[in-house]
Design a protein around this motif. Structure first.
Motif, PDB file in Angstrom:
ATOM      1  N   GLU A 182       0.693  -1.469  -0.292  1.00 25.14           N
ATOM      2  CA  GLU A 182      -0.037  -0.243   0.132  1.00 25.14           C
ATOM      3  C   GLU A 182       0.559   1.384  -0.083  1.00 25.14           C
ATOM      4  O   GLU A 182       0.096   2.668  -0.599  1.00 25.14           O
ATOM      5  CB  GLU A 182      -0.943   0.342   1.676  1.00 25.14           C
ATOM      6  CG  GLU A 182       0.019   0.018   2.307  1.00 25.14           C
ATOM      7  CD  GLU A 182      -1.442   0.052   3.676  1.00 25.14           C
ATOM      8  OE1 GLU A 182      -1.040  -0.158   4.829  1.00 25.14           O
ATOM      9  OE2 GLU A 182      -2.881   0.572   3.575  1.00 25.14           O
ATOM     10  N   ASN A 183       2.292   0.998  -0.127  1.00 24.68           N
ATOM     11  CA  ASN A 183       3.534   2.216   0.202  1.00 24.68           C
ATOM     12  C   ASN A 183       3.421   2.581  -1.406  1.00 24.68           C
ATOM     13  O   ASN A 183       4.382   3.325  -1.356  1.00 24.68           O
ATOM     14  CB  ASN A 183       3.854   2.704   1.363  1.00 24.68           C
ATOM     15  CG  ASN A 183       2.972   2.670   2.641  1.00 24.68           C
ATOM     16  OD1 ASN A 183       2.257   3.089   2.494  1.00 24.68           O
ATOM     17  ND2 ASN A 183       3.987   2.075   3.938  1.00 24.68           N
ATOM     18  N   GLY A 184       3.536   1.332  -2.046  1.00 22.13           N
ATOM     19  CA  GLY A 184       4.167   1.659  -2.823  1.00 22.13           C
ATOM     20  C   GLY A 184       5.946   0.777  -3.588  1.00 22.13           C
ATOM     21  O   GLY A 184       6.040   0.103  -4.565  1.00 22.13           O
ATOM     22  N   GLY A 185       5.572  -0.398  -2.265  1.00 21.44           N
ATOM     23  CA  GLY A 185       6.524  -1.783  -2.840  1.00 21.44           C
ATOM     24  C   GLY A 185       5.922  -2.382  -3.295  1.00 21.44           C
ATOM     25  O   GLY A 185       5.030  -3.067  -3.898  1.00 21.44           O
ATOM     26  N   VAL A 186       7.022  -3.619  -4.597  1.00 27.55           N
ATOM     27  CA  VAL A 186       6.835  -4.029  -5.691  1.00 27.55           C
ATOM     28  C   VAL A 186       7.505  -5.267  -5.339  1.00 27.55           C
ATOM     29  O   VAL A 186       8.959  -5.259  -5.116  1.00 27.55           O
ATOM     30  CB  VAL A 186       6.938  -3.747  -6.705  1.00 27.55           C
ATOM     31  CG1 VAL A 186       6.803  -4.224  -7.790  1.00 27.55           C
ATOM     32  CG2 VAL A 186       5.865  -2.342  -6.631  1.00 27.55           C
ATOM     33  N   VAL A 187       6.979  -6.704  -5.589  1.00 26.02           N
ATOM     34  CA  VAL A 187       7.954  -8.009  -5.122  1.00 26.02           C
ATOM     35  C   VAL A 187       8.710  -8.430  -7.002  1.00 26.02           C
ATOM     36  O   VAL A 187       7.897  -7.686  -7.622  1.00 26.02           O
ATOM     37  CB  VAL A 187       7.226  -9.285  -5.682  1.00 26.02           C
ATOM     38  CG1 VAL A 187       7.520 -10.296  -5.420  1.00 26.02           C
ATOM     39  CG2 VAL A 187       6.828  -8.957  -3.729  1.00 26.02           C
ATOM     40  N   THR A 188       9.399  -7.985  -6.689  1.00 26.57           N
ATOM     41  CA  THR A 188      10.532  -7.750  -8.696  1.00 26.57           C
ATOM     42  C   THR A 188      11.481  -9.466  -8.676  1.00 26.57           C
ATOM     43  O   THR A 188      11.502  -9.693  -9.891  1.00 26.57           O
ATOM     44  CB  THR A 188      11.371  -6.629  -8.281  1.00 26.57           C
ATOM     45  OG1 THR A 188      12.353  -7.374  -7.596  1.00 26.57           O
ATOM     46  CG2 THR A 188      10.915  -5.426  -8.185  1.00 26.57           C
ATOM     47  N   GLY A 189      11.027 -10.253  -7.953  1.00 27.99           N
ATOM     48  CA  GLY A 189      11.785 -11.768  -7.902  1.00 27.99           C
ATOM     49  C   GLY A 189      11.797 -12.785  -7.178  1.00 27.99           C
ATOM     50  O   GLY A 189      11.269 -11.968  -6.139  1.00 27.99           O
ATOM     51  N   VAL A 190      11.271 -13.467  -7.289  1.00 26.38           N
ATOM     52  CA  VAL A 190      10.878 -15.055  -6.430  1.00 26.38           C
ATOM     53  C   VAL A 190      11.305 -15.781  -7.108  1.00 26.38           C
ATOM     54  O   VAL A 190      11.250 -16.471  -8.435  1.00 26.38           O
ATOM     55  CB  VAL A 190       9.780 -15.105  -6.025  1.00 26.38           C
ATOM     56  CG1 VAL A 190       8.797 -15.361  -6.979  1.00 26.38           C
ATOM     57  CG2 VAL A 190       9.289 -16.005  -5.288  1.00 26.38           C
ATOM     58  N   VAL A 227      13.272 -13.915  -1.996  1.00 26.96           N
ATOM     59  CA  VAL A 227      12.510 -13.160  -2.754  1.00 26.96           C
ATOM     60  C   VAL A 227      12.526 -11.348  -2.817  1.00 26.96           C
ATOM     61  O   VAL A 227      13.449 -11.432  -1.586  1.00 26.96           O
ATOM     62  CB  VAL A 227      10.628 -13.266  -1.991  1.00 26.96           C
ATOM     63  CG1 VAL A 227      11.000 -12.732  -0.638  1.00 26.96           C
ATOM     64  CG2 VAL A 227       9.943 -12.092  -2.907  1.00 26.96           C
ATOM     65  N   GLU A 228      12.836 -11.233  -3.848  1.00 25.75           N
ATOM     66  CA  GLU A 228      13.327  -9.490  -3.259  1.00 25.75           C
ATOM     67  C   GLU A 228      12.139  -8.322  -3.189  1.00 25.75           C
ATOM     68  O   GLU A 228      11.166  -9.067  -4.526  1.00 25.75           O
ATOM     69  CB  GLU A 228      13.934  -9.608  -4.795  1.00 25.75           C
ATOM     70  CG  GLU A 228      14.340  -8.246  -5.235  1.00 25.75           C
ATOM     71  CD  GLU A 228      15.223  -8.281  -6.315  1.00 25.75           C
ATOM     72  OE1 GLU A 228      14.995  -7.517  -7.774  1.00 25.75           O
ATOM     73  OE2 GLU A 228      16.773  -7.670  -6.418  1.00 25.75           O
ATOM     74  N   VAL A 229      11.964  -7.271  -3.298  1.00 34.64           N
ATOM     75  CA  VAL A 229      11.335  -6.165  -3.371  1.00 34.64           C
ATOM     76  C   VAL A 229      11.951  -5.319  -3.871  1.00 34.64           C
ATOM     77  O   VAL A 229      13.321  -4.784  -2.613  1.00 34.64           O
ATOM     78  CB  VAL A 229      10.534  -6.616  -1.896  1.00 34.64           C
ATOM     79  CG1 VAL A 229       9.864  -5.253  -1.522  1.00 34.64           C
ATOM     80  CG2 VAL A 229      10.201  -7.247  -1.856  1.00 34.64           C
ATOM     81  N   ALA A 230      11.243  -4.734  -4.112  1.00 32.71           N
ATOM     82  CA  ALA A 230      11.864  -3.129  -4.430  1.00 32.71           C
ATOM     83  C   ALA A 230      10.758  -2.182  -3.576  1.00 32.71           C
ATOM     84  O   ALA A 230       9.821  -1.637  -3.879  1.00 32.71           O
ATOM     85  CB  ALA A 230      11.049  -2.270  -6.026  1.00 32.71           C
ATOM     86  N   LEU A 231      11.706  -1.283  -2.592  1.00 33.91           N
ATOM     87  CA  LEU A 231      11.036  -0.797  -1.924  1.00 33.91           C
ATOM     88  C   LEU A 231      10.224   0.979  -2.149  1.00 33.91           C
ATOM     89  O   LEU A 231       9.999   0.805  -3.622  1.00 33.91           O
ATOM     90  CB  LEU A 231      11.806   0.439  -0.732  1.00 33.91           C
ATOM     91  CG  LEU A 231      12.843  -1.104  -0.387  1.00 33.91           C
ATOM     92  CD1 LEU A 231      14.217  -0.134   0.554  1.00 33.91           C
ATOM     93  CD2 LEU A 231      11.682  -2.292   0.727  1.00 33.91           C
ATOM     94  N   ARG A 293      16.483  -1.494  -3.357  1.00 34.32           N
ATOM     95  CA  ARG A 293      15.392  -3.025  -3.200  1.00 34.32           C
ATOM     96  C   ARG A 293      15.962  -3.387  -1.923  1.00 34.32           C
ATOM     97  O   ARG A 293      17.388  -3.131  -1.406  1.00 34.32           O
ATOM     98  CB  ARG A 293      15.575  -3.714  -3.879  1.00 34.32           C
ATOM     99  CG  ARG A 293      15.479  -2.898  -6.015  1.00 34.32           C
ATOM    100  CD  ARG A 293      16.408  -3.432  -7.207  1.00 34.32           C
ATOM    101  NE  ARG A 293      15.377  -3.071  -7.700  1.00 34.32           N
ATOM    102  CZ  ARG A 293      14.538  -3.265  -9.036  1.00 34.32           C
ATOM    103  NH1 ARG A 293      14.086  -4.386  -8.309  1.00 34.32           N
ATOM    104  NH2 ARG A 293      13.895  -2.307  -9.551  1.00 34.32           N
ATOM    105  N   VAL A 294      15.661  -4.559  -2.053  1.00 32.85           N
ATOM    106  CA  VAL A 294      15.860  -5.711  -0.794  1.00 32.85           C
ATOM    107  C   VAL A 294      15.600  -7.131  -0.844  1.00 32.85           C
ATOM    108  O   VAL A 294      14.333  -6.848  -0.903  1.00 32.85           O
ATOM    109  CB  VAL A 294      15.017  -5.509   0.968  1.00 32.85           C
ATOM    110  CG1 VAL A 294      15.462  -6.366   2.130  1.00 32.85           C
ATOM    111  CG2 VAL A 294      15.610  -3.729   2.080  1.00 32.85           C
ATOM    112  N   ARG A 295      16.587  -8.164  -0.960  1.00 42.82           N
ATOM    113  CA  ARG A 295      15.686  -8.940  -0.986  1.00 42.82           C
ATOM    114  C   ARG A 295      16.853 -10.633   0.165  1.00 42.82           C
ATOM    115  O   ARG A 295      17.363  -9.260   1.114  1.00 42.82           O
ATOM    116  CB  ARG A 295      17.600  -9.376  -1.891  1.00 42.82           C
ATOM    117  CG  ARG A 295      17.260 -11.246  -1.721  1.00 42.82           C
ATOM    118  CD  ARG A 295      18.498 -11.700  -3.469  1.00 42.82           C
ATOM    119  NE  ARG A 295      18.818 -13.080  -2.814  1.00 42.82           N
ATOM    120  CZ  ARG A 295      18.841 -14.163  -3.799  1.00 42.82           C
ATOM    121  NH1 ARG A 295      19.693 -13.542  -5.548  1.00 42.82           N
ATOM    122  NH2 ARG A 295      19.458 -15.546  -4.068  1.00 42.82           N
ATOM    123  N   MET A 296      14.946 -10.935   0.475  1.00 47.35           N
ATOM    124  CA  MET A 296      14.804 -11.893   1.443  1.00 47.35           C
ATOM    125  C   MET A 296      15.641 -13.201   0.853  1.00 47.35           C
ATOM    126  O   MET A 296      14.702 -13.890   0.077  1.00 47.35           O
ATOM    127  CB  MET A 296      14.081 -12.029   2.256  1.00 47.35           C
ATOM    128  CG  MET A 296      13.207 -12.680   3.944  1.00 47.35           C
ATOM    129  SD  MET A 296      11.775 -12.541   4.232  1.00 47.35           S
ATOM    130  CE  MET A 296      11.103 -13.028   3.289  1.00 47.35           C
TER     131      MET A 296
END
Length: 336
Positions: A182-190, A227-231, A293-296
């Motif tokens: 809801e703040n604009g984060g997007v999953v960019t890879g998994v 999983v990777e998230v674009a903040l 970006r952050v990757r978990m």
């Protein structure tokens, strides 16, 4: 006597509470104790006998009592307890007591046996089919409670009402979830999303079941899933929440977080850290450069209910948010 019922239930599942262990659950699962809403009648019989919406132990044939340990979703000061024996009539406990403990971090259930437990509710009589309510004298802040039933039987729900006492170190870490959808984060890879979409990781609210999180297939090689998230914008991440709620036999054994700056440099945010099943983990992170970006990484595989990355936008990140707001406003003119 029951004014405490107006206070929050510190143990309820929807606020992160979980039953982490019990000495016996032969007839009905311990996890039912902290479910939201009242218990429901179940007319069916299963392989273990009559089914109950609660926790039920076997008939004890030796001295002693049965117990269940609950990790509170919100640590605090307990002011009252409800031991609800709804629908347990010929099989309810005669008495119950409650103890509390305060434990730092996210210890495994096995470590709680060695912690100091303080009495909250002395041994008290129970009635069957009743929401047995007991006030509790204000004591220390606790993170876990241990319900003991004497000698055995069934309890539908345990409500632990009290005053929330948050860790100020966590509150000071930062107000914005930079990963939130809801703040604009997007999953960019998994790496794998066989059982559950990674987009649910950054959705609103808490997961209500295992099916509302991200779950990968069982890994049969030497690698790990990620999983990777674009903040939402470039920001300094200061607090991470890795929530394995509802994942009991399929939570990751460990996880790490790695950020990427706008210039492409990698920044270690959280080293490989052991995780517990069915737990909302909260980790304070050291200050560092802003990341986009952050990757978990999860080791080796397993499911996660929610990922929260709290922090502060950098100056460049804040400017980008305002710029995008203006560029997407109704009536704005975009070149290109």
């Amino acid at each position: 006597m029951t004014d405490f019922l107006r206070l929050a239930d510190l143990a309820v599942r929807t606020q992160g509470g979980a039953v982490v262990s019990a000495n016996d659950e032969s007839f009905a699962a311990k996890e039912n104790l902290v479910l939201p809403g009242p218990a429901q009648a179940r007319p069916d019989f299963g392989h273990r006998g009559k089914e109950y919406d609660g926790w039920e132990t076997r008939r004890r044939r030796e001295p002693g009592s049965d117990w269940a340990v609950v990790r509170l979703g919100m640590p605090g000061v307990v002011r009252g307890v409800v031991v609800d024996t709804a629908f347990f009539l010929g099989n309810y406990p005669l008495q119950a007591s409650l103890e509390g403990a305060s434990v730092e971090g996210h210890p495994p259930a096995s470590a709680l046996a060695d912690t100091e437990w303080v009495p909250l509710l002395p041994l008290s009589p129970l009635e069957g089919g009743t929401a047995n309510a007991f006030p509790v004298e204000a004591g220390p802040r606790v993170t876990h409670v241990r319900l003991s039933i004497h000698p055995d039987g069934g309890v539908a729900r345990l409500r632990v009402h009290g005053e929330v006492v948050p860790d100020p170190r966590l509150l000071d870490a930062g107000p914005l979830d930079l990963a939130a959808l809801e703040n604009g984060g997007v999953v960019t890879g998994v790496s794998n999303d066989f059982y559950g979409s990674p987009h649910q990781l950054i959705g609103r609210g808490v997961a209500r079941s295992m099916g509302e999180g991200w779950e990968n297939a069982r890994r049969r090689d030497d690698g790990n899933d990620w999983v990777e998230v674009a903040l939402a914008c470039e920001g300094e991440v200061t607090l991470a929440e890795l929530d394995t709620s509802y994942f009991l036999g399929n939570a990751p054994g460990a996880a790490s977080l790695t950020g990427t700056t706008a210039g492409g440099a990698e920044v270690g945010l959280l080293p490989r850290t052991p995780l517990q099943p069915d737990t909302r983990h909260r980790f304070l992170l050291p200050g560092g450069p802003g990341v986009t970006r952050v990757r978990m990484d999860v080791f080796p595989d397993g499911g996660m209910a929610r990922l929260r990355l709290w922090g502060r936008p950098t100056g460049a990140g804040r400017a980008a948010l305002h710029r995008r707001w203006e560029e997407t406003a109704l009536g704005s003119r975009r070149s290109g």
